[in-house]
Design a protein around this motif. Structure first.
Motif, PDB file in Angstrom:
ATOM      1  N   PHE A  23       5.366  -8.744 -11.971  1.00 19.42           N
ATOM      2  CA  PHE A  23       4.371  -7.885 -11.335  1.00 19.42           C
ATOM      3  C   PHE A  23       3.287  -7.461 -12.318  1.00 19.42           C
ATOM      4  N   ILE A  24       2.123  -7.170 -11.753  1.00 18.47           N
ATOM      5  CA  ILE A  24       1.070  -6.480 -12.486  1.00 18.47           C
ATOM      6  C   ILE A  24       0.912  -5.131 -11.802  1.00 18.47           C
ATOM      7  N   LEU A  25       1.015  -4.065 -12.581  1.00 10.27           N
ATOM      8  CA  LEU A  25       0.824  -2.722 -12.061  1.00 10.27           C
ATOM      9  C   LEU A  25      -0.545  -2.233 -12.524  1.00 10.27           C
ATOM     10  N   VAL A  26      -1.320  -1.651 -11.611  1.00  7.99           N
ATOM     11  CA  VAL A  26      -2.615  -1.062 -11.953  1.00  7.99           C
ATOM     12  C   VAL A  26      -2.636   0.364 -11.430  1.00  7.99           C
ATOM     13  N   ASN A  27      -3.471   1.204 -12.040  1.00  5.84           N
ATOM     14  CA  ASN A  27      -3.444   2.611 -11.667  1.00  5.84           C
ATOM     15  C   ASN A  27      -4.443   3.005 -10.582  1.00  5.84           C
ATOM     16  N   SER A  28      -5.254   2.045 -10.111  1.00  7.75           N
ATOM     17  CA  SER A  28      -6.185   2.372  -9.030  1.00  7.75           C
ATOM     18  C   SER A  28      -6.555   1.116  -8.243  1.00  7.75           C
ATOM     19  N   GLU A  29      -6.964   1.347  -7.011  1.00  6.97           N
ATOM     20  CA  GLU A  29      -7.335   0.238  -6.133  1.00  6.97           C
ATOM     21  C   GLU A  29      -8.532  -0.537  -6.666  1.00  6.97           C
ATOM     22  N   LYS A  30      -9.462   0.158  -7.347  1.00 10.17           N
ATOM     23  CA  LYS A  30     -10.652  -0.528  -7.865  1.00 10.17           C
ATOM     24  C   LYS A  30     -10.294  -1.604  -8.892  1.00 10.17           C
ATOM     25  N   LEU A  31      -9.157  -1.453  -9.557  1.00  7.91           N
ATOM     26  CA  LEU A  31      -8.751  -2.442 -10.560  1.00  7.91           C
ATOM     27  C   LEU A  31      -8.233  -3.734  -9.944  1.00  7.91           C
ATOM     28  N   LEU A  32      -7.953  -3.714  -8.649  1.00 11.37           N
ATOM     29  CA  LEU A  32      -7.527  -4.947  -7.974  1.00 11.37           C
ATOM     30  C   LEU A  32      -8.587  -6.037  -8.102  1.00 11.37           C
ATOM     31  N   ASN A  33      -9.843  -5.630  -8.232  1.00  9.02           N
ATOM     32  CA  ASN A  33     -10.959  -6.569  -8.326  1.00  9.02           C
ATOM     33  C   ASN A  33     -11.547  -6.653  -9.729  1.00  9.02           C
ATOM     34  N   ASP A  34     -10.880  -6.068 -10.706  1.00 12.70           N
ATOM     35  CA  ASP A  34     -11.353  -6.122 -12.094  1.00 12.70           C
ATOM     36  C   ASP A  34     -10.758  -7.374 -12.745  1.00 12.70           C
ATOM     37  N   ALA A  35     -11.555  -8.434 -12.775  1.00 10.73           N
ATOM     38  CA  ALA A  35     -11.064  -9.728 -13.259  1.00 10.73           C
ATOM     39  C   ALA A  35     -10.587  -9.671 -14.703  1.00 10.73           C
ATOM     40  N   VAL A  36     -11.237  -8.867 -15.533  1.00 14.79           N
ATOM     41  CA  VAL A  36     -10.857  -8.794 -16.945  1.00 14.79           C
ATOM     42  C   VAL A  36      -9.486  -8.130 -17.103  1.00 14.79           C
ATOM     43  N   VAL A  37      -9.276  -7.012 -16.433  1.00 15.37           N
ATOM     44  CA  VAL A  37      -7.974  -6.329 -16.507  1.00 15.37           C
ATOM     45  C   VAL A  37      -6.867  -7.234 -15.963  1.00 15.37           C
ATOM     46  N   ILE A  38      -7.121  -7.857 -14.825  1.00 15.94           N
ATOM     47  CA  ILE A  38      -6.100  -8.733 -14.222  1.00 15.94           C
ATOM     48  C   ILE A  38      -5.820  -9.927 -15.129  1.00 15.94           C
ATOM     49  N   ASN A  39      -6.862 -10.507 -15.722  1.00  9.01           N
ATOM     50  CA  ASN A  39      -6.649 -11.643 -16.617  1.00  9.01           C
ATOM     51  C   ASN A  39      -5.865 -11.226 -17.860  1.00  9.01           C
ATOM     52  N   HIS A  40      -6.162 -10.060 -18.401  1.00  7.46           N
ATOM     53  CA  HIS A  40      -5.421  -9.532 -19.552  1.00  7.46           C
ATOM     54  C   HIS A  40      -3.926  -9.456 -19.212  1.00  7.46           C
ATOM     55  N   GLU A  41      -3.625  -8.913 -18.059  1.00  7.60           N
ATOM     56  CA  GLU A  41      -2.226  -8.771 -17.654  1.00  7.60           C
ATOM     57  C   GLU A  41      -1.596 -10.117 -17.312  1.00  7.60           C
ATOM     58  N   ARG A  42      -2.372 -11.048 -16.780  1.00  4.12           N
ATOM     59  CA  ARG A  42      -1.860 -12.403 -16.516  1.00  4.12           C
ATOM     60  C   ARG A  42      -1.466 -13.097 -17.821  1.00  4.12           C
ATOM     61  N   ILE A  43      -2.243 -12.852 -18.872  1.00 10.47           N
ATOM     62  CA  ILE A  43      -1.890 -13.408 -20.187  1.00 10.47           C
ATOM     63  C   ILE A  43      -0.535 -12.860 -20.618  1.00 10.47           C
ATOM     64  N   HIS A  44      -0.312 -11.561 -20.409  1.00  7.17           N
ATOM     65  CA  HIS A  44       0.991 -10.986 -20.740  1.00  7.17           C
ATOM     66  C   HIS A  44       2.106 -11.589 -19.880  1.00  7.17           C
ATOM     67  N   LEU A  45       1.846 -11.843 -18.613  1.00  8.37           N
ATOM     68  CA  LEU A  45       2.866 -12.478 -17.769  1.00  8.37           C
ATOM     69  C   LEU A  45       3.242 -13.847 -18.316  1.00  8.37           C
ATOM     70  N   LYS A  46       2.249 -14.584 -18.777  1.00 11.74           N
ATOM     71  CA  LYS A  46       2.519 -15.907 -19.356  1.00 11.74           C
ATOM     72  C   LYS A  46       3.366 -15.769 -20.628  1.00 11.74           C
ATOM     73  N   GLN A  47       3.015 -14.803 -21.469  1.00  8.87           N
ATOM     74  CA  GLN A  47       3.797 -14.556 -22.681  1.00  8.87           C
ATOM     75  C   GLN A  47       5.242 -14.207 -22.324  1.00  8.87           C
ATOM     76  N   GLN A  48       5.396 -13.347 -21.337  1.00  9.95           N
ATOM     77  CA  GLN A  48       6.730 -12.921 -20.919  1.00  9.95           C
ATOM     78  C   GLN A  48       7.532 -14.095 -20.379  1.00  9.95           C
ATOM     79  N   GLU A  50       7.208 -17.343 -21.025  1.00 12.40           N
ATOM     80  CA  GLU A  50       7.593 -18.339 -22.023  1.00 12.40           C
ATOM     81  C   GLU A  50       8.642 -17.810 -22.996  1.00 12.40           C
ATOM     82  N   LEU A  51       8.782 -16.499 -23.099  1.00 13.84           N
ATOM     83  CA  LEU A  51       9.820 -15.917 -23.956  1.00 13.84           C
ATOM     84  C   LEU A  51      11.028 -15.440 -23.154  1.00 13.84           C
ATOM     85  N   LEU A  52      11.057 -15.785 -21.874  1.00 12.03           N
ATOM     86  CA  LEU A  52      12.169 -15.440 -20.991  1.00 12.03           C
ATOM     87  C   LEU A  52      12.338 -13.927 -20.825  1.00 12.03           C
ATOM     88  N   VAL A  53      11.242 -13.224 -20.783  1.00 15.92           N
ATOM     89  CA  VAL A  53      11.076 -11.813 -20.448  1.00 15.92           C
ATOM     90  C   VAL A  53      11.696 -10.849 -21.465  1.00 15.92           C
TER      91      VAL A  53
END
Length: 109
Positions: A23-48, A50-53
């Protein structure tokens, strides 16, 4: 990225966003459309993934603790976590995850 993730709004979250696989958790609805914040968190999901969480979280915490011992400052310790360095360096590059090599975070030590 190869898998689906769900974005959840958590209004009491003290940070803009956080990745807790799958999951990606955000603190406001406006961040649902913030591509930079979402991409930052997607990078973390990829890291997680590949390291098996769990090892990701252990390495993240260990890296923070070592950084804190070095810098004696929370912000500097956080910003120098190898996983954060990769995410911040590439968060505005929407094609990064398509080009990223496996264990790409190792480049940021």
């Amino acid at each position: 990225m190869g898998y689906r993730f769900k974005i959840i709004i958590v209004p009491f979250l003290k940070v803009s966003g956080i990745a807790l696989f799958p999951f990606i958790l955000v603190n406001s609805e406006k961040l649902l459309n913030d591509a930079v914040v979402i991409n930052h968190e997607r990078i973390h999901l990829k890291q997680q993934a590949e390291l098996l969480v769990i090892p990701f979280y252990l390495l993240y915490l260990l890296n923070y603790m070592v950084n804190y011992a070095i810098y004696r400052n929370h912000n500097r310790a956080y910003l120098n976590i190898v996983f954060e360095r990769e995410a911040y360096a590439n968060e505005a590059d929407m094609g990064y995850l398509n080009r990223r090599k496996w264990l790409g975070w190792l480049r940021y030590f």
